[in-house]
Design a protein around this motif. Structure first.
Motif, PDB file in Angstrom:
ATOM      1  N   ALA A 209     109.149  52.140 -46.810  1.00  0.00           N
ATOM      2  CA  ALA A 209     107.931  52.865 -47.190  1.00  0.00           C
ATOM      3  C   ALA A 209     106.994  51.903 -47.908  1.00  0.00           C
ATOM      4  O   ALA A 209     107.382  50.781 -48.244  1.00  0.00           O
ATOM      5  N   VAL A 210     105.782  52.381 -48.148  1.00  0.00           N
ATOM      6  CA  VAL A 210     104.892  51.699 -49.089  1.00  0.00           C
ATOM      7  C   VAL A 210     105.188  52.270 -50.468  1.00  0.00           C
ATOM      8  O   VAL A 210     105.177  53.491 -50.657  1.00  0.00           O
ATOM      9  N   TYR A 211     105.454  51.400 -51.407  1.00  0.00           N
ATOM     10  CA  TYR A 211     105.788  51.813 -52.764  1.00  0.00           C
ATOM     11  C   TYR A 211     104.568  51.633 -53.665  1.00  0.00           C
ATOM     12  O   TYR A 211     103.954  50.554 -53.701  1.00  0.00           O
ATOM     13  N   TYR A 212     104.240  52.705 -54.378  1.00  0.00           N
ATOM     14  CA  TYR A 212     103.071  52.720 -55.248  1.00  0.00           C
ATOM     15  C   TYR A 212     103.491  52.873 -56.704  1.00  0.00           C
ATOM     16  O   TYR A 212     104.376  53.662 -57.019  1.00  0.00           O
ATOM     17  N   CYS A 213     102.799  52.148 -57.548  1.00  0.00           N
ATOM     18  CA  CYS A 213     102.991  52.262 -58.988  1.00  0.00           C
ATOM     19  C   CYS A 213     101.936  53.205 -59.560  1.00  0.00           C
ATOM     20  O   CYS A 213     100.788  53.232 -59.094  1.00  0.00           O
ATOM     21  N   ASN A 214     102.339  53.968 -60.557  1.00  0.00           N
ATOM     22  CA  ASN A 214     101.406  54.845 -61.255  1.00  0.00           C
ATOM     23  C   ASN A 214     101.590  54.692 -62.748  1.00  0.00           C
ATOM     24  O   ASN A 214     102.729  54.579 -63.226  1.00  0.00           O
ATOM     25  N   ALA A 215     100.487  54.688 -63.471  1.00  0.00           N
ATOM     26  CA  ALA A 215     100.566  54.555 -64.929  1.00  0.00           C
ATOM     27  C   ALA A 215      99.584  55.509 -65.583  1.00  0.00           C
ATOM     28  O   ALA A 215      98.440  55.663 -65.126  1.00  0.00           O
ATOM     29  N   ASP A 216     100.028  56.132 -66.644  1.00  0.00           N
ATOM     30  CA  ASP A 216      99.228  57.085 -67.417  1.00  0.00           C
ATOM     31  C   ASP A 216      98.660  56.327 -68.609  1.00  0.00           C
ATOM     32  O   ASP A 216      99.347  56.125 -69.607  1.00  0.00           O
ATOM     33  N   ILE A 217      97.391  55.904 -68.508  1.00  0.00           N
ATOM     34  CA  ILE A 217      96.820  54.920 -69.423  1.00  0.00           C
ATOM     35  C   ILE A 217      95.728  55.512 -70.288  1.00  0.00           C
ATOM     36  O   ILE A 217      94.841  56.224 -69.808  1.00  0.00           O
ATOM     37  N   TRP A 218      95.794  55.203 -71.577  1.00  0.00           N
ATOM     38  CA  TRP A 218      94.698  55.474 -72.512  1.00  0.00           C
ATOM     39  C   TRP A 218      94.016  54.144 -72.816  1.00  0.00           C
ATOM     40  O   TRP A 218      94.667  53.163 -73.156  1.00  0.00           O
ATOM     41  N   THR A 219      92.693  54.136 -72.709  1.00  0.00           N
ATOM     42  CA  THR A 219      91.956  52.901 -72.947  1.00  0.00           C
ATOM     43  C   THR A 219      91.535  52.793 -74.409  1.00  0.00           C
ATOM     44  O   THR A 219      91.693  53.729 -75.204  1.00  0.00           O
ATOM     45  N   ASP A 220      90.985  51.632 -74.732  1.00  0.00           N
ATOM     46  CA  ASP A 220      90.494  51.398 -76.086  1.00  0.00           C
ATOM     47  C   ASP A 220      89.405  52.395 -76.471  1.00  0.00           C
ATOM     48  O   ASP A 220      89.211  52.668 -77.656  1.00  0.00           O
ATOM     49  N   LEU A 221      88.681  52.910 -75.501  1.00  0.00           N
ATOM     50  CA  LEU A 221      87.621  53.883 -75.759  1.00  0.00           C
ATOM     51  C   LEU A 221      88.121  55.316 -75.610  1.00  0.00           C
ATOM     52  O   LEU A 221      87.331  56.244 -75.443  1.00  0.00           O
ATOM     53  N   PHE A 222      89.439  55.475 -75.647  1.00  0.00           N
ATOM     54  CA  PHE A 222      90.087  56.796 -75.580  1.00  0.00           C
ATOM     55  C   PHE A 222      89.787  57.531 -74.282  1.00  0.00           C
ATOM     56  O   PHE A 222      89.705  58.757 -74.249  1.00  0.00           O
ATOM     57  N   ARG A 223      89.613  56.795 -73.209  1.00  0.00           N
ATOM     58  CA  ARG A 223      89.520  57.402 -71.888  1.00  0.00           C
ATOM     59  C   ARG A 223      90.909  57.399 -71.264  1.00  0.00           C
ATOM     60  O   ARG A 223      91.707  56.495 -71.507  1.00  0.00           O
ATOM     61  N   HIS A 224      91.144  58.408 -70.419  1.00  0.00           N
ATOM     62  CA  HIS A 224      92.482  58.632 -69.879  1.00  0.00           C
ATOM     63  C   HIS A 224      92.460  58.481 -68.363  1.00  0.00           C
ATOM     64  O   HIS A 224      91.636  59.110 -67.699  1.00  0.00           O
ATOM     65  N   TYR A 225      93.334  57.654 -67.831  1.00  0.00           N
ATOM     66  CA  TYR A 225      93.382  57.418 -66.395  1.00  0.00           C
ATOM     67  C   TYR A 225      94.810  57.540 -65.878  1.00  0.00           C
ATOM     68  O   TYR A 225      95.732  56.983 -66.477  1.00  0.00           O
ATOM     69  N   HIS A 226      94.963  58.260 -64.776  1.00  0.00           N
ATOM     70  CA  HIS A 226      96.196  58.166 -63.983  1.00  0.00           C
ATOM     71  C   HIS A 226      95.903  57.128 -62.913  1.00  0.00           C
ATOM     72  O   HIS A 226      95.225  57.421 -61.935  1.00  0.00           O
ATOM     73  N   THR A 227      96.410  55.954 -63.109  1.00  0.00           N
ATOM     74  CA  THR A 227      95.998  54.801 -62.305  1.00  0.00           C
ATOM     75  C   THR A 227      97.048  54.462 -61.263  1.00  0.00           C
ATOM     76  O   THR A 227      98.235  54.331 -61.586  1.00  0.00           O
TER      77      THR A 227
END
Length: 120
Positions: A91-109
């Motif tokens: 398969a194609v394997y994907y990484c996911n990370a639940d990230i908070w940035t320095d400016l308190f923005r939230h990304y599921h990357t």
């Protein structure tokens, strides 16, 4: 901005091993859960394994006992050690990370994915 980049995929024979890595970068304040997902041709993207910041893990039944997820919080990196690989792990394997940035923005990357092919 933040991003995650996977590496370590490739072609391996059944019964072999591979180790995937995923490094997050950018203006990161903290990372909560990190995980690996996979998508085979014509199929949906499925969870493989996740790990919390504190190290609690969760695995799909199909990989329990064969795959191990780990992370290095200092390096913002998550790993997936895959042993006893089977053709159905292809398969194609994907990484996911639940990230908070320095400016308190939230990304599921999501990363761009890395191909894992297991030959029989």
């Amino acid at each position: 901005q933040v991003q995650v980049v996977e590496s370590g995929g490739g072609l391996v024979q059944a019964g072999g091993s591979l180790r995937l890595s995923c490094a997050a970068s950018g203006s990161i304040r903290s990372i909560n859960d990190m995980g690996w997902y996979r998508q085979a041709p014509g199929k949906q993207r499925d969870l493989v394994a996740t790990i919390t910041r504190g190290g609690n893990t969760n695995y799909a039944d199909s990989v329990k006992g064969r795959f191990t997820i780990s992370r290095d919080n200092a390096k913002n990196t998550v790993y997936l050690q895959m042993n006893s690989l089977k053709p159905e792990d292809t398969a194609v394997y994907y990484c996911n990370a639940d990230i908070w940035t320095d400016l308190f923005r939230h990304y599921h990357t999501w990363g761009q994915g890395t191909q894992v092919t297991v030959s029989s």
